[in-house]
Design an enzyme around this catalytic site. Sequence first.
Site, short mmCIF file in Angstrom:
data_model
loop_
_atom_site.label_atom_id
_atom_site.label_comp_id
_atom_site.label_asym_id
_atom_site.label_seq_id
_atom_site.Cartn_x
_atom_site.Cartn_y
_atom_site.Cartn_z
N GLY A 69 -80.12 -70.96 27.24
CA GLY A 69 -78.90 -71.56 26.68
C GLY A 69 -78.29 -70.73 25.57
CG ASP A 70 -79.38 -67.53 21.95
OD1 ASP A 70 -78.56 -67.91 21.09
OD2 ASP A 70 -79.86 -66.37 21.98
#
Length: 139
Positions: free
Chosen positions: A26-27
């Site tokens: 997700g980063d």
Amino acid sequence: MENYFQPTLPRGSILEISSIGLAHMGDAVFELLVRSWLCAHGGATGRGMHRAAVALVCAESQAEKAEKILPLLTEEERAVFRRGRNAQVHTVPHHASRAQYSGATALEALLGWLYLQGERERINQLFCIMMEEEEVHGD
């Protein structure tokens, strides 16, 4: 051939990924969205674009953006968010509180979870809400 540019994993496989693993994915998703948003909105180039991206992807900013979308999440999305928030992280950046870092990790886990399911439309919907009042700051 697998399409690693747009993966869609089965739910069972995604459930086996740790919260930290989802947050790691997700980063990268959030970073790509922010960079795309900065390019689309112009106004920032070179070093200014880098500074603007860093300001938007830092834990404090992500935690703030997570609060904007929290009321809009489905029950399943909230469960993933909580799972990410409760992840056992061992280091917190000096410029963020533990609560901010947990909120940022939760947001990243949610985005990673959605991305690996192929939920690009939902990610974009949530990202647009997060960025509604944002302005481009740069050179």
